[in-house]
Design a protein around this motif. Structure first.
Motif, PDB file in Angstrom:
ATOM      1  N   GLU A 114     -50.492 -90.742 -32.828  1.00 49.58           N
ATOM      2  CA  GLU A 114     -49.776 -90.808 -31.546  1.00 49.58           C
ATOM      3  C   GLU A 114     -50.339 -91.845 -30.577  1.00 49.58           C
ATOM      4  O   GLU A 114     -49.572 -92.550 -29.917  1.00 49.58           O
ATOM      5  CB  GLU A 114     -49.767 -89.427 -30.897  1.00 49.58           C
ATOM      6  CG  GLU A 114     -48.930 -89.373 -29.623  1.00 49.58           C
ATOM      7  CD  GLU A 114     -48.889 -87.988 -29.005  1.00 49.58           C
ATOM      8  OE1 GLU A 114     -48.395 -87.882 -27.874  1.00 49.58           O
ATOM      9  OE2 GLU A 114     -49.375 -87.026 -29.641  1.00 49.58           O
ATOM     10  N   PRO A 115     -51.678 -92.001 -30.440  1.00 51.72           N
ATOM     11  CA  PRO A 115     -52.196 -93.004 -29.490  1.00 51.72           C
ATOM     12  C   PRO A 115     -51.719 -94.417 -29.764  1.00 51.72           C
ATOM     13  O   PRO A 115     -51.651 -95.233 -28.844  1.00 51.72           O
ATOM     14  CB  PRO A 115     -53.717 -92.887 -29.662  1.00 51.72           C
ATOM     15  CG  PRO A 115     -53.939 -91.505 -30.166  1.00 51.72           C
ATOM     16  CD  PRO A 115     -52.763 -91.213 -31.046  1.00 51.72           C
ATOM     17  N   HIS A 118     -48.831 -95.533 -27.626  1.00 54.82           N
ATOM     18  CA  HIS A 118     -49.004 -95.585 -26.171  1.00 54.82           C
ATOM     19  C   HIS A 118     -49.848 -96.774 -25.730  1.00 54.82           C
ATOM     20  O   HIS A 118     -50.408 -96.761 -24.637  1.00 54.82           O
ATOM     21  CB  HIS A 118     -49.650 -94.284 -25.680  1.00 54.82           C
ATOM     22  CG  HIS A 118     -48.830 -93.063 -25.955  1.00 54.82           C
ATOM     23  ND1 HIS A 118     -47.585 -92.848 -25.394  1.00 54.82           N
ATOM     24  CD2 HIS A 118     -49.066 -91.993 -26.761  1.00 54.82           C
ATOM     25  CE1 HIS A 118     -47.102 -91.696 -25.831  1.00 54.82           C
ATOM     26  NE2 HIS A 118     -47.970 -91.159 -26.662  1.00 54.82           N
ATOM     27  N   ALA A 122     -46.224-102.540 -27.042  1.00 54.37           N
ATOM     28  CA  ALA A 122     -45.520-101.591 -27.911  1.00 54.37           C
ATOM     29  C   ALA A 122     -45.547-102.070 -29.362  1.00 54.37           C
ATOM     30  O   ALA A 122     -45.434-103.266 -29.643  1.00 54.37           O
ATOM     31  CB  ALA A 122     -44.081-101.431 -27.448  1.00 54.37           C
TER      32      ALA A 122
END
Length: 299
Positions: A114-115, A118, A122
């Motif tokens: 997930e990191p 972020h 992008a």
């Protein structure tokens, strides 16, 4: 000065990585005689032999190993060039291609990756799930940026790559409330003769659990073995057997699968490794994954 034929060099490089002309020909979608002829042309141009027979297999000569190191650098730089230019084009996102060992819990993989979504710049995340040995073949061909695995590379691995431990945690046992009632008593003795769902033989968690059963003198009834950890938990959700999961996923496992934690499998550890071609992590997304793993996922 005669120019080097980089197509021939790429064919040699691929054959060296695959370990045989047969596998390289399948990978390159070439006929074996054609591939062999291209490699012989490269040997003629360089004035050296690159391969030699080693038993029933094929091995590189000293000159071949030297040529391979240069080829590895050349094609590695070529891929970096493509990624750099892809990232500079308007509207085009850099890609992070990740191979995921099917033995790893999907909830943990999601938390680990997930990191990367972020970051200030992008990226586009591409995930491929398979057996670790197959994923390593793609890694060596630069089709993947890293492989997430429950095991490090073995010391005698033919793949020139590096293992980076992202973190480790304990392992806990779960079941539905109904199944627990059917097998009363103190944990872990309640598991004696009880139905149990396990990862396949060869998985790190399976080996750890087998050793734990032996140390505790337990003989659960193995009713299923699953490559896919999510499928294993879905069977556990139906109350078909007790199962193990990483301790750092306890709350998510209980909530998602409507099961309850029974206790800890002492001395059993779940580890996750990032396997890369680089000794040091360089890709910004991979660095973010590593830092988050140490501070948040396994912290």
């Amino acid at each position: 000065m005669e120019w080097l034929n980089y197509h021939h060099l790429f064919y040699f490089w691929t054959t060296a990585r695959e370990g045989s002309v047969t596998r390289a020909a399948e990978r390159l979608r070439l006929a074996q005689p054609t591939l062999s002829a291209q490699i012989r042309s490269l040997e003629t141009a360089l004035g050296v032999r690159l391969f030699e027979k080693q038993g029933r297999g094929l091995g590189m000569t000293e000159a071949g190993r030297t040529a391979f190191r240069y080829a590895d650098s050349i094609f590695g730089l070529g891929r970096e060039l493509q990624e750099s230019l892809a990232g500079s084009r308007g509207g085009s996102r850099p890609v992070l291609a990740v191979g995921i060992s099917d033995a790893l819990p999907k909830l943990m993989v999601r938390n680990l990756l997930e990191p990367a979504l972020h970051l200030p710049e992008a990226i586009r995340l591409v995930c491929r799930e398979d057996r670790t040995d197959r994923l390593l073949a793609e890694l060596t061909l630069h089709d993947l940026d890293l492989v997430l695995s429950d095991l490090p590379l073995p010391p005698n691995s033919a793949v020139k790559a590096f293992s980076h431990l992202l973190g480790e945690c304990g392992v806990e046992i779960f079941s539905t409330a109904a199944l627990r009632k059917e097998h009363p008593g103190a944990f872990p003795r309640c598991l004696e003769g009880a139905p149990f769902l396990l990862p396949p033989e060869g998985a790190a968690l399976r080996r750890g659990l087998d050793q734990w059963f032996e140390l505790e003198g337990l003989h659960p009834r193995i009713i299923g073995e699953f490559d896919d950890s999510a499928l294993l938990k879905s069977f556990g959700q139906k109350g078909l057997g007790f199962f193990a999961a990483p301790a750092n996923l306890r709350a998510e496992v209980e909530r998602q699968y409507q099961v309850k934690h029974l206790g800890t499998a002492e001395r059993v550890r779940e580890r996750v490794y990032a396997l890369t071609l680089d000794r040091r992590l360089r890709h910004p997304a991979v660095v973010a994954i590593s830092e988050s793993a140490k501070s948040r996922v396994f912290g």
